[in-house]
Design an enzyme around this catalytic site. Structure first.
Site, short mmCIF file in Angstrom:
data_model
loop_
_atom_site.label_atom_id
_atom_site.label_comp_id
_atom_site.label_asym_id
_atom_site.label_seq_id
_atom_site.Cartn_x
_atom_site.Cartn_y
_atom_site.Cartn_z
N TRP A 1 23.88 0.15 -22.88
CA TRP A 1 23.28 1.44 -22.54
C TRP A 1 22.78 1.45 -21.10
O TRP A 1 22.94 2.44 -20.39
CB TRP A 1 22.16 1.79 -23.52
CG TRP A 1 22.67 1.97 -24.92
CD1 TRP A 1 22.34 1.22 -26.02
CD2 TRP A 1 23.62 2.95 -25.39
NE1 TRP A 1 23.03 1.68 -27.12
CE2 TRP A 1 23.81 2.72 -26.76
CE3 TRP A 1 24.33 3.97 -24.77
CZ2 TRP A 1 24.69 3.49 -27.54
CZ3 TRP A 1 25.20 4.75 -25.53
CH2 TRP A 1 25.36 4.50 -26.90
N ASP B 1 14.47 3.84 -20.71
CA ASP B 1 15.12 4.36 -21.92
C ASP B 1 14.50 3.62 -23.11
O ASP B 1 14.68 2.41 -23.26
CB ASP B 1 16.63 4.08 -21.83
CG ASP B 1 17.40 4.47 -23.09
OD1 ASP B 1 16.77 4.90 -24.08
OD2 ASP B 1 18.64 4.34 -23.08
N LYS C 1 16.99 7.17 -33.44
CA LYS C 1 16.78 5.78 -33.82
C LYS C 1 15.48 5.65 -34.60
O LYS C 1 15.44 5.04 -35.65
CB LYS C 1 16.74 4.88 -32.58
CG LYS C 1 17.91 5.07 -31.61
CD LYS C 1 19.21 4.48 -32.13
CE LYS C 1 20.46 5.05 -31.46
NZ LYS C 1 20.63 4.76 -30.05
#
Ligand SMILES: *Cc1c(COP(=O)(O)O)cnc(C)c1O
Length: 360
Positions: A101, A171, A195
């Site tokens: 990511w 993030d 998530k």
């Protein structure tokens, strides 16, 4: 009705209480005669829903008034572009690459300016967090970027990098609200909610107000300017209204559970059960350097791909779902987010013990 223990990395398990409450309110939200899905985002009722969600999030994270909270769309991945488009005033930013990511965010930023990879753990398949106490931060960097919890590899920054005075952009998709944090250490904290907080389709951005300006890269679309959404309090256009409503319920659930300190304790307790077992097992082993282990995502392997596949198949049959590792790394991964009950982790460890005995 029968529910499984869902170890998916995302979209992921949500608190049953929240799902039940949403089900109860599905046909008629508190006497409105309609579902939240069907109501105008400009209605008084919806305004109350989004304002309450923001207020509860602010209280959970102790977000100071000089930070904006925005409920946006496009997932975490949209932020990979929005961040450089809005923040790269000098067209320079430093990225710490600790997984897929972070790497995607780093690659995206290269479209808009000079993105420097100032540290990486790719040399050892992202199985650790590099030392970030004295990195070569660029003097003209607009920000330093990290992915705080690496969902795929199961690592977590236990201490934030020394950004040498530059704004930190983080993030937090897969560790959002899993433990207390000091927001004032961040310029931007953002995460997709699927998530740890709610249904896919919402991304929450918490940003220092001073960073939100009209001074963005030329050509930045109106919808991708933070100012557009900040000025309209996340109601510039139709927001992901139902998703925000569920997030709001999850914030209430966390409050009821005792807030972020209690979440941390609950998450540490669960993770310890699993890591302790991995450390003593003769068959399974964790893939991450112990000091950098995530509380949320726990990858593990047997060292034998066939046995891994057998484990995934048999665990599914035992009601333990989504334990297959990410397609880029293989093996197994148990995501044990806030809403995973301790019983789920205990059931997993019991199953692993049994599997170990049967396959020695
Ligand atoms: C899942 C994930 C993403 C991608 O989220 P999307 O909402 O699918 O764009 C980005 N960063 C992290 C850390 C993630 O776990």
């Amino acid at each position: 009705m029968s529910r499984v223990y869902n170890f998916s990395a995302g979209p992921a398990v949500l608190p049953e209480e929240v799902l039940k409450e949403a089900a109860d309110e599905m046909m008629d939200y508190r006497g409105c005669g309609m579902s939240v899905m069907e109501m105008s985002h400009r209605s008084k009722v919806y305004d109350e829903i989004i304002k309450t969600a923001e207020a509860d999030l602010r209280s959970l994270l102790s977000i100071p008034d000089d930070y904006e909270v925005m409920f946006l769309q496009g997932g975490a991945s949209q932020q990979f572009a929005m961040i450089p488009m809005n923040l790269m005033k000098n067209k320079v930013a430093d990225y710490i690459v600790t997984g897929q990511w972070a790497k995607k965010a780093y690659q995206e930023a290269q479209i808009y300016g000079k993105a420097n990879k100032i540290a990486s753990s790719e040399d050892k398949t992202f199985s650790y967090i590099p030392d970030c106490s004295d990195l070569p931060i660029s003097p003209d960097a607009d920000y330093v970027y990290i992915c705080e919890n690496n969902t795929i590899y199961g690592t977590k920054f236990k201490t934030l990098p020394n950004t040498k005075g530059k704004e930190l952009v983080s993030d937090v998709s897969s560790c959002f609200l899993s433990e207390p944090v000091d927001i004032t250490k961040y310029g931007v904290m953002y995460g997709g909610v699927q998530k740890n907080i709610g249904p896919a389709g919402v991304v929450i951005v918490i940003m220092k107000k001073s960073l939100i300006t009209e001074d963005v890269l030329p050509g930045t679309p109106t919808m991708l300017k933070y100012k557009t959404h900040a000025d309209a309090q996340s109601l510039y256009n139709t927001p992901p209204a139902y998703g925000i409503y569920i997030c709001g319920k999850v914030f209430k659930w966390i409050q009821k559970m005792g807030g972020l300190e209690a979440m941390k304790k609950h998450n540490e307790e669960k993770a310890k059960i699993l890591y302790d077992f991995l450390d003593e097992s003769s068959l399974f082993k964790g893939t991450v350097v112990p000091k950098d282990r995530s509380l949320m995502n726990v990858p593990f392997i047997t060292g034998n791909e066939e046995l891994d596949a057998k484990f995934v198949k048999e665990s599914k049959a035992a009601g333990l779902e989504n334990l297959k590792g990410h397609r880029s790394v293989g093996g197994m991964r148990a995501s044990i987010y806030n809403a995973m009950p301790i019983e789920g982790v205990k059931a997993l460890v019991e199953f692993m013990k049994k599997f170990e005995t049967e396959n020695k």
